[in-house]
Motif scaffolding. Structure first.
Motif, mmCIF file in Angstrom:
data_model
loop_
_atom_site.group_PDB
_atom_site.id
_atom_site.type_symbol
_atom_site.label_atom_id
_atom_site.label_comp_id
_atom_site.label_asym_id
_atom_site.label_seq_id
_atom_site.Cartn_x
_atom_site.Cartn_y
_atom_site.Cartn_z
ATOM 1 N N HIS A 1 0.812 -1.219 0.000
ATOM 2 C CA HIS A 1 0.000 0.000 0.000
ATOM 3 C C HIS A 1 0.846 1.271 0.000
ATOM 4 N N HIS A 23 1.322 -8.086 5.869
ATOM 5 C CA HIS A 23 0.458 -8.262 4.707
ATOM 6 C C HIS A 23 -0.887 -8.870 5.112
ATOM 7 N N HIS A 66 7.180 -8.174 3.563
ATOM 8 C CA HIS A 66 5.745 -7.907 3.386
ATOM 9 C C HIS A 66 5.271 -8.596 2.113
HETATM 10 MN MN LIG Z 1 -2.095 -4.513 4.653
#
Ligand SMILES: [Mn+2]
Length: 385
Positions: free
Chosen positions: A84, A214, A173
């Motif tokens: 993100h 994540h 991640h």
């Molecule tokens: Mn997330």
């Protein structure tokens, strides 16, 4: 060596139109509190700092305040970019911040950034690997074929010269799985390519601890030393039964570690209530619960309600979602036999009683039958020329 593992802060996120900024400030204060009582040497944030690549002004302020307080606690802070985050924006001023023991790993440039801390048992190397995609690293490995996420991670981890006789922590991640075991998923995770991004965790098993981000539910992946910390707050109704926490990790001498979850309490919980409107509004039990919780309300009323959202919000202001569950909504409309020949052969009364049965799930009472017959007759008489 003691450190806090957190991830998926998603600062600035709105859930069903409700800003989570105050909730985020609230749990960050708890995290600072844990740092003051547990005295960790470091804090690791495993990606998805912000909810968007270009976060809003308020979101930047909230993160700025949080990070300033972390730095004031004089611990080492290590951050990687998640899917993100914008890697470049996140790593702004990161070279200057290294003097403050704040290390940010934004875009992957061919080498995994490492930070070495030490204690009485020797060195611990933290490998800060930001979120990567196969196509974004392909250019860095000319001779290798990189098609899948597994290929990409294998190539990237090989660039690290890891001394496995010492202690190592991987911060990453990605969507890791242990073959054959389905991890706990949450609706607030955005999964753009539906599972093709899954990476076999075998690749990271030799690290002494793997601090993952994540997945938004806190969980281990195949072994106790490989963990998702999970998001610090519930970000979707699929998470209402999850316990949110930050993970405290203690690495002692090689091969010896302890992991514990430090619970986080939101300002207002996210939960589900179900029942008839009158009951929910006057419920004695709900009088004890926090009326400002974020709610999904499921109404089971048989009768049509005018402005149900207005009525329910007059008692519970933070209703996020309203659903209905009764014989009318449960009926399967696709099961209705719409054969036109059959329908044209039915009388108005027969059509209505079928419709009633479909909608309500039971047949009309004698009283209802009489009423509908009367109405149909009056209607037909009035229509006649
Ligand atoms: Mn997330």
């Amino acid at each position: 060596m003691k450190f806090l593992h957190l991830s998926d802060l998603h600062i600035g996120k709105s859930v069903n139109g409700f800003s989570m900024l105050e909730e985020q400030r609230h749990v960050f204060r708890q995290i600072i509190g844990y740092i003051q009582t547990e005295h960790p040497d470091a804090a690791v944030i495993a990606g998805d700092i912000y909810d968007r690549a270009v976060p809003g002004i308020e979101a930047v302020r909230v993160f700025d305040d949080f990070i300033t307080e972390l730095v004031n606690e004089e611990i080492t802070i290590m951050i990687i970019a998640g899917n993100h985050d914008s890697p470049e924006r996140l790593s702004y001023a990161s070279r200057l911040l290294a003097d403050k023991k704040l290390f940010i790993s934004g875009a992957f440039d061919g080498n995994i950034r490492k930070v070495v801390l030490s204690d009485n048992f020797g060195d611990v190397t933290f490998w800060l690997l930001p979120f990567i995609k196969p196509f974004s690293v392909r250019g860095l490995f000319n001779e290798r074929e990189i098609e899948t996420y597994d290929d990409a991670l294998a190539a990237v981890i090989e660039t690290a010269v890891v001394d496995y006789s010492a202690r190592n922590v991987l911060v990453s991640h990605q969507f890791y799985t242990k073959s054959g075991v389905l991890p706990i998923r949450s609706e607030s995770e955005i999964n753009p390519i539906g599972g093709l991004d899954a990476i076999n965790i075998n690749i990271a098993e030799k690290f002494d601890y793997v601090a993952l981000g994540h997945l938004h539910g806190s969980q281990r992946i195949g072994a106790d030393h490989i963990r998702y910390a999970g998001s610090p707050l519930k970000y979707s109704f699929s998470e209402i039964r999850q316990e949110k926490s930050v993970t405290l990790v203690e690495l002692n001498k090689k091969g010896n570690f302890l992991v514990s979850d430090l619970p986080l309490t939101p300002l207002h919980d996210m939960r589900e209530i179900k029942g008839e409107l009158e009951k929910l509004v006057n419920d004695e039990k709900s009088a004890l619960a926090d009326k400002e919780d974020y709610l999904r309300v499921i109404l089971t009323d048989e009768e049509e309600i005018i402005d149900p959202m207005g009525k329910i919000r007059s008692v519970y202001p933070n209703v996020m979602a309203l659903d209905f569950e009764n014989p009318r909504t449960n009926s399967d409309v696709s099961a209705i036999n719409l054969d036109s020949e059959r329908i044209s052969a039915l009388s108005s009364y027969e059509l209505f009683s079928e419709f009633f049965l479909e909608m309500r799930g039971f047949v009309m009472s004698e009283e209802q039958e009489a009423l509908i017959k009367e109405l149909l007759e009056t209607g037909c008489r009035n229509e006649a020329p």
